[in-house]
Design a protein around this motif. Structure first.
Motif, mmCIF file in Angstrom:
data_model
loop_
_atom_site.group_PDB
_atom_site.id
_atom_site.type_symbol
_atom_site.label_atom_id
_atom_site.label_comp_id
_atom_site.label_asym_id
_atom_site.label_seq_id
_atom_site.Cartn_x
_atom_site.Cartn_y
_atom_site.Cartn_z
ATOM 1 N N ARG A 117 0.850 -1.189 0.000
ATOM 2 C CA ARG A 117 0.000 0.000 0.000
ATOM 3 C C ARG A 117 0.889 1.243 0.000
ATOM 4 N NH1 ARG A 117 -3.797 0.470 4.849
ATOM 5 N NH2 ARG A 117 -3.991 2.590 4.046
ATOM 6 N N GLY A 118 0.357 2.326 -0.522
ATOM 7 C CA GLY A 118 1.069 3.584 -0.506
ATOM 8 C C GLY A 118 0.991 4.241 0.861
ATOM 9 N N PRO A 123 8.241 11.198 3.344
ATOM 10 C CA PRO A 123 8.726 12.313 2.535
ATOM 11 C C PRO A 123 8.579 12.042 1.035
ATOM 12 C CG PRO A 123 10.276 11.831 4.292
ATOM 13 C CD PRO A 123 9.249 10.736 4.313
ATOM 14 N N GLY A 124 7.844 12.909 0.363
ATOM 15 C CA GLY A 124 7.641 12.752 -1.064
ATOM 16 C C GLY A 124 6.678 11.641 -1.433
ATOM 17 N N GLY A 125 6.083 11.000 -0.439
ATOM 18 C CA GLY A 125 5.216 9.848 -0.704
ATOM 19 C C GLY A 125 6.024 8.572 -0.763
ATOM 20 N N GLY A 126 5.464 7.488 -0.265
ATOM 21 C CA GLY A 126 6.211 6.239 -0.258
ATOM 22 C C GLY A 126 5.308 5.032 -0.318
ATOM 23 N N TRP A 127 5.864 3.892 -0.020
ATOM 24 C CA TRP A 127 5.114 2.647 -0.087
ATOM 25 C C TRP A 127 5.711 1.608 0.856
ATOM 26 C CZ3 TRP A 127 8.933 4.051 -3.353
ATOM 27 C CH2 TRP A 127 9.934 3.121 -3.619
ATOM 28 N N LYS A 172 10.366 8.851 -1.596
ATOM 29 C CA LYS A 172 10.997 9.702 -2.604
ATOM 30 C C LYS A 172 11.222 11.090 -2.024
ATOM 31 C CE LYS A 172 10.654 10.567 -7.556
ATOM 32 N NZ LYS A 172 9.789 10.420 -8.761
ATOM 33 N N PRO A 173 12.348 11.284 -1.304
ATOM 34 C CA PRO A 173 12.579 12.567 -0.629
ATOM 35 C C PRO A 173 12.815 13.730 -1.587
ATOM 36 C CG PRO A 173 14.519 11.175 -0.473
ATOM 37 C CD PRO A 173 13.441 10.337 -1.071
ATOM 38 N N TRP A 174 13.320 13.442 -2.788
ATOM 39 C CA TRP A 174 13.538 14.461 -3.803
ATOM 40 C C TRP A 174 12.938 13.997 -5.117
ATOM 41 C CZ3 TRP A 174 17.768 12.714 -0.807
ATOM 42 C CH2 TRP A 174 18.081 13.569 0.253
ATOM 43 N N VAL A 179 14.705 6.382 -2.018
ATOM 44 C CA VAL A 179 15.448 5.632 -1.003
ATOM 45 C C VAL A 179 14.646 4.375 -0.692
ATOM 46 C CG1 VAL A 179 16.385 5.627 1.328
ATOM 47 C CG2 VAL A 179 16.449 7.727 -0.040
ATOM 48 N N ILE A 180 15.269 3.220 -0.834
ATOM 49 C CA ILE A 180 14.577 1.939 -0.669
ATOM 50 C C ILE A 180 15.282 1.118 0.401
ATOM 51 C CG2 ILE A 180 13.834 -0.179 -1.810
ATOM 52 C CD1 ILE A 180 13.887 1.336 -4.450
#
Length: 235
Positions: A117-118, A123-127, A172-174, A179-180
């Motif tokens: 799920r998202g 930061p920047g949206g993630g999952w 996705k900070p930028w 970053v995973i």
């Protein structure tokens, strides 16, 4: 045409992972080529690809090679479950392949399931994704016995089962950087439980191409920290 390009690339490039719970878009292609190497000289080279067969079915191919001489090839099909509504996503998958060890080719089969799920608060949206897999590979056992003056040896195939669970948190900070973080857990028959933490930074260099640099750190079980370098293509 895109499927042909995917298969051709996998033949030409030197070269295992698990698809997340989000199917590849219809006709979409994703390729990842990566090398992991530790300070002891142990290395693992992988080529991973996905093709969006339909909007809800993804075809995947994985190739892998270790420095100790084991090579594997796997083809699998993933099916999305449910209507694709709401925050949660679910998929199931299965595949077949082959492992080459010391000149001997052995069968390989996998079944898997994924959830994800998202997460908008990152930061920047993630999952967040959880991928589970059970892999069954053939293993040759040899028995020798004596018949009169002759020593007779024969081999038979037995299953070697490995259970894997990957938990992935990405964000996705930028704008062009992801970053995973991935916790890799594995339980292999005869070798016990092991866990590793893989952290990578993926940077978009332009167009469909991205580069990946990361570190894989053992948390439990044998092994040394390894550097991971890879490239991504998505179109």
């Amino acid at each position: 045409m895109r499927l042909l390009m995917l298969l051709l690339a996998m033949v030409l490039l030197p070269g295992l992972s698990c698809a997340g719970p989000w199917p590849r878009s219809d006709g979409g292609v994703f390729l990842s080529f990566a090398v992991e190497r530790d300070r002891e000289g142990n290395s693992y080279t992988s080529l991973y690809g996905e093709y969006g067969w339909t909007a809800r079915r993804t075809l995947g191919i994985e190739l892998g090679h270790t420095n100790v001489g084991e090579t594997s090839a796997l083809i699998w099909l993933q099916q999305a479950l449910g209507r694709g509504e709401g925050p949660n996503r679910y998929t199931i998958s299965s595949g077949i392949g082959v492992i080459e060890r010391d000149g001997e080719y052995l069968p390989l089969g996998i079944i898997g399931a994924s959830w994800g799920r998202g997460i908008e608060r990152l930061p920047g949206g993630g999952w967040l994704a959880v991928d589970a897999r059970i892999k069954v590979a053939g293993k040759t056992e040899r028995i020798a016995y004596r018949e009169g003056m002759n020593l007779v040896e024969f081999g038979y195939l037995t299953p070697e089962t490995t259970a894997k669970l990957d938990v992935t948190l990405g964000f996705k900070p930028w704008d062009r950087t992801m970053v995973i973080n991935q916790l890799r857990m594995e339980d292999r028959k005869g070798e016990g439980f092991s866990a590793k933490l893989a952290t990578s930074v993926v940077y978009e260099i332009g167009g469909p191409a991205k580069i990946e640099v990361g570190l894989v750190t053992p948390l439990r079980g044998p092994g040394e920290a390894a550097l991971r370098i890879g490239t991504w293509l998505e179109f």
